[in-house]
Design a protein around this motif. Structure first.
Motif, short mmCIF file in Angstrom:
data_model
loop_
_atom_site.label_atom_id
_atom_site.label_comp_id
_atom_site.label_asym_id
_atom_site.label_seq_id
_atom_site.Cartn_x
_atom_site.Cartn_y
_atom_site.Cartn_z
N SER A 10 0.90 -1.28 0.02
CA SER A 10 0.12 0.03 -0.04
C SER A 10 0.79 1.14 0.11
N LEU A 48 0.13 5.49 0.99
CA LEU A 48 -0.89 6.66 1.80
C LEU A 48 -0.50 7.99 1.20
N LYS A 73 -7.02 -2.87 1.12
CA LYS A 73 -8.55 -2.73 1.49
C LYS A 73 -8.61 -2.94 2.98
N HIS A 89 -7.27 0.55 4.37
CA HIS A 89 -8.24 1.55 4.10
C HIS A 89 -9.29 1.38 5.15
N ASN A 124 -10.46 4.18 8.22
CA ASN A 124 -11.95 4.65 8.31
C ASN A 124 -12.22 4.61 9.83
N LEU A 126 -5.65 6.22 -0.17
CA LEU A 126 -4.93 4.75 0.25
C LEU A 126 -5.03 4.06 -1.27
N GLY A 133 -8.70 3.97 -2.52
CA GLY A 133 -9.98 4.77 -1.72
C GLY A 133 -9.37 5.96 -1.23
N HIS A 167 -15.74 7.50 3.46
CA HIS A 167 -14.98 6.89 2.87
C HIS A 167 -15.59 6.22 1.48
N GLU A 224 -14.28 4.04 -2.53
CA GLU A 224 -13.55 3.56 -3.45
C GLU A 224 -13.89 3.90 -4.78
#
Length: 211
Positions: free
Chosen positions: A60, A62, A97, A100, A104, A123, A134, A142, A144
């Protein structure tokens, strides 16, 4: 006599040093994130080399706009999360995922305490060949999408992305599209500077440094 160490958190009523837009898009082989490197103290462009895109674990990336110190706090939370996940040593790791969803929960929890983290987060990443991109707002909203943007980029860059983005963009085409969006933000947003950070993630899960 017993002494106690108590950590007291004082709510941040308004942000001090802030970063502006972050833009993220999917392309044919992965995802791309871009942000400028300015840090504004009020309306003054105080810092010129603030990195607002960070690698999270193995899968990932960020990016954050908003208060820089709150972004550093979020980075600390994520470093602890990734360390705890690695301690299991089970040949599995958190994907974009999962990260993310964690972000959240963090943002929504702090909002409910009336002490929000003053950031909007992007992210993105790739795990098992699946691209993910997302966004999370400072109050926990939030979603996607195939392309996202924060700050003024949500008003200036998203119309360009809606017109010109397509699913089969090559890496070179995606970089040019991001450069166009960042140039528009530079011309229209007083908090933006002409020094950009671009990070990308390949489908083969190889992370490349910022350029």
């Amino acid at each position: 006599m017993i002494a106690y160490l108590v950590r007291v958190e004082f709510p941040c009523r308004y942000p001090y040093v802030t970063g502006t837009s972050v833009i993220g898009i999917k392309y044919k082989d992965g995802i791309l994130l871009a942000a400028d490197m300015g840090g504004s103290y009020g309306s003054t462009l105080r810092y010129k080399s603030v990195e607002r895109i960070k690698a999270i674990g193995k899968h990932s990336l960020l990016g954050a706009s908003g208060e820089i110190s709150d972004f550093q706090e979020i980075s600390r939370y994520l470093d602890e999360l990734i360390l705890y996940d690695n301690m299991w040593d089970d040949d599995n790791s958190l994907g974009p995922k999962e990260v993310h969803n964690y972000l959240n929960r963090i943002m929504y929890n702090r909002r409910n305490k009336f002490n929000p983290l003053w950031n909007t987060l992007v992210l993105g990443g790739v795990k098992n060949g699946k691209k993910y991109l997302g966004m999370v707002s400072m109050i926990g909203v939030h979603f996607e999408d195939d392309h996202v943007a924060t700050g003024f980029g949500n008003h200036l860059a998203r119309p360009i992305l809606r017109d010109e983005w397509r699913e089969d963009l090559s890496f070179e085409e995606a970089v040019k599209l991001l450069e166009k969006c960042m140039c528009v933000c530079l011309l229209r947003d007083r908090s933006s500077i002409n020094k950009f950070q671009v990070c990308f993630f390949y489908s083969c899960q190889a992370l490349f440094p910022a350029s």
